[in-house]
Design an enzyme around this catalytic site. Structure first.
Site, PDB file in Angstrom:
ATOM      1  N   HIS A 257      -2.972  30.497  26.174  1.00 28.54           N
ATOM      2  CA  HIS A 257      -3.373  30.562  24.767  1.00 28.54           C
ATOM      3  C   HIS A 257      -3.796  29.162  24.340  1.00 28.54           C
ATOM      4  O   HIS A 257      -2.991  28.232  24.322  1.00 28.54           O
ATOM      5  CB  HIS A 257      -2.211  31.049  23.892  1.00 28.54           C
ATOM      6  CG  HIS A 257      -2.572  31.174  22.446  1.00 28.54           C
ATOM      7  ND1 HIS A 257      -3.031  32.349  21.887  1.00 28.54           N
ATOM      8  CD2 HIS A 257      -2.565  30.261  21.437  1.00 28.54           C
ATOM      9  CE1 HIS A 257      -3.276  32.161  20.608  1.00 28.54           C
ATOM     10  NE2 HIS A 257      -3.002  30.906  20.317  1.00 28.54           N
ATOM     11  N   CYS A 258      -5.058  29.029  24.008  1.00 30.25           N
ATOM     12  CA  CYS A 258      -5.612  27.723  23.655  1.00 30.25           C
ATOM     13  C   CYS A 258      -5.561  27.543  22.140  1.00 30.25           C
ATOM     14  O   CYS A 258      -6.129  28.342  21.390  1.00 30.25           O
ATOM     15  CB  CYS A 258      -7.054  27.603  24.152  1.00 30.25           C
ATOM     16  SG  CYS A 258      -7.808  25.990  23.807  1.00 30.25           S
ATOM     17  N   VAL A 259      -4.888  26.492  21.694  1.00 32.46           N
ATOM     18  CA  VAL A 259      -4.782  26.244  20.257  1.00 32.46           C
ATOM     19  C   VAL A 259      -6.086  25.706  19.682  1.00 32.46           C
ATOM     20  O   VAL A 259      -6.331  25.815  18.477  1.00 32.46           O
ATOM     21  CB  VAL A 259      -3.634  25.246  19.976  1.00 32.46           C
ATOM     22  CG1 VAL A 259      -2.301  25.832  20.366  1.00 32.46           C
ATOM     23  CG2 VAL A 259      -3.873  23.916  20.704  1.00 32.46           C
ATOM     24  N   SER A 263      -7.129  31.237  20.118  1.00 34.78           N
ATOM     25  CA  SER A 263      -7.254  32.511  20.809  1.00 34.78           C
ATOM     26  C   SER A 263      -6.814  32.324  22.249  1.00 34.78           C
ATOM     27  O   SER A 263      -6.662  31.198  22.739  1.00 34.78           O
ATOM     28  CB  SER A 263      -8.698  33.024  20.749  1.00 34.78           C
ATOM     29  OG  SER A 263      -8.842  34.211  21.491  1.00 34.78           O
TER      30      SER A 263
END
Length: 405
Positions: A257-259, A263
């Site tokens: 999960h990339c901040v 998403s």
């Protein structure tokens, strides 16, 4: 050394049994999402989760939209801090040193509770827009930038936004099958019937609880190539899929999960995610080079960031020099992320699989923990990249309407 010391912290740490490829019956899960799902099943209540606490309603808007508070610091403090840092080189050192620490502190403060936030996406987009604005208003009027160079920077900014929009289309969610829907409806119908029976005593309620827990705790994908069932989403997950506790959904070939994009990165958007990182980094490096050539024309490009005499004599040049340093810090962090992603793709390992392998001690660590080889899906450098570039899209395509945030 282990890999955790060289990579940025992931919001999925620590993992629970709903994310790991092990039998959930043999572990004690501390996931808040799983606890809430079990409570809803035991009480036969299918209520929605409460909204995020850090949102405020703005009555000035006609449609009563909600705006996150986390967007305000990025929009308000970033230009103020950069202008203050341009007043003196000591202020620049203090502010540019403290800003990464504040960002990391906010990261740990928010993702410790597994909440989504628009702070990092807002910071990335606003930084790109603000740097481009200063480039147009401060560097271009100096006359040191040609029309071709200006067009190249503009093209890089546009391509970055287009790649980001394509990445935000979705990571590729695991859709429930007909068997999952029938099983879920049958389980909930039995619970509702037993809960509404007035003759059910305490023993009967215990049977409902045992049945509900048994329905949740099904074996997960313990063997490569074997399908498992998510205890939270109650869907059958294909191999290499995983559950994200921040998004609250199962993602096909979940990487992390990339901040920075708010998403997950999965099967549907992993390639466009790497393209976004690559275009963004090339645009930043090219823009930093143009700024340093204009502000410090007598210095070499590699040494201009460290030594640029007379740059603080004029506020305009000092502001551009400070923004070049800020862009270099952001570029360094994202370059580290891109290198890790390229190494993982070369060994056909997702970030989630690498974390699980390190935790279970089933992988080989090389180059001081930079490379994690699980030896499960790797088929050689060329085959790994061929598989990554040609992996299919999900069967059900995302919605046509793209939500940038």
């Amino acid at each position: 050394m282990k890999k955790e010391k060289f990579k940025p912290p992931e919001p999925d740490d620590p993992m629970c049994c709903c994310e790991c490829d092990v039998d959930p019956c043999g572990c004690c899960c501390d996931s808040e999402d799983l606890d809430e799902a079990c409570n809803r099943c035991l009480k036969a209540k299918l209520q929605n989760t409460p909204p995020v606490l850090d949102r405020l309603r703005l009555p000035l808007l006609s449609d009563d939209r909600q705006v996150e508070i986390s967007m305000v610091p990025a929009l308000m403090l970033l230009p103020v801090l950069l202008h203050v840092a341009a007043l003196h080189f000591l202020l620049g050192i203090i502010i540019l040193t403290a800003m990464p620490g504040l960002v990391l502190w906010y990261y740990y403060a928010t993702h410790k509770k597994k909440r989504r936030t628009l702070f990092f996406l807002t910071l990335a987009l606003y930084s790109l827009a603000y740097m481009y604005y200063l480039f147009l208003t401060e560097i271009v009027p100096r006359g040191d930038v040609s029309h071709l160079q200006l067009g190249t920077v503009t093209l890089g900014v546009v391509l970055t936004l287009v790649s980001l929009i394509h990445t935000k289309r979705g990571p590729g969610l695991v859709k429930p099958s007909f068997d999952d829907a029938d099983s879920l409806n049958t389980t909930h119908g039995q619970e509702l019937n037993r809960g509404s029976d007035p003759h059910v005593n305490g023993a009967g309620q215990c049977e409902v609880s045992d049945t509900s827990v048994g329905a949740v705790r099904l074996p997960a994908e313990a063997v490569p190539g074997k399908r498992g069932r998510c205890p939270v989403c109650k869907v059958t997950r294909p191999p290499r899929a995983g559950h994200c506790r921040i998004c609250g959904a199962c993602v096909l070939r979940l990487d992390h999960h990339c901040v920075w994009i708010n998403s997950c990165v999965g099967q549907a958007n992993h390639r466009s995610f790497l393209m976004t990182l690559l275009v963004f980094l090339l645009t930043c490096l090219y823009g930093i080079g143009l700024v340093l050539r204009s502000v410090c024309p007598r210095q070499y490009l590699l040494t201009a960031l460290l030594y640029c005499p007379g740059v603080y004599n004029h506020y305009s040049s000092a502001l551009c020099f400070t923004c070049a340093w800020y862009s270099s810090i952001v570029t360094g962090g994202l370059l580290h992320l891109l290198v890790l992603q390229l190494v993982n793709v070369s060994y056909n390992v997702t970030e989630r699989e690498a974390q699980l392998a390190l935790r279970n001690r089933t992988s080989q660590s090389r180059l001081c923990g930079l490379v994690v080889d699980t030896g499960v899906y790797s088929r050689g450098f060329l085959r790994n990249w061929t598989e990554f570039l040609t992996m299919g899209e999900p069967a059900i395509l995302p919605s046509k309407h793209t939500n940038l945030v």
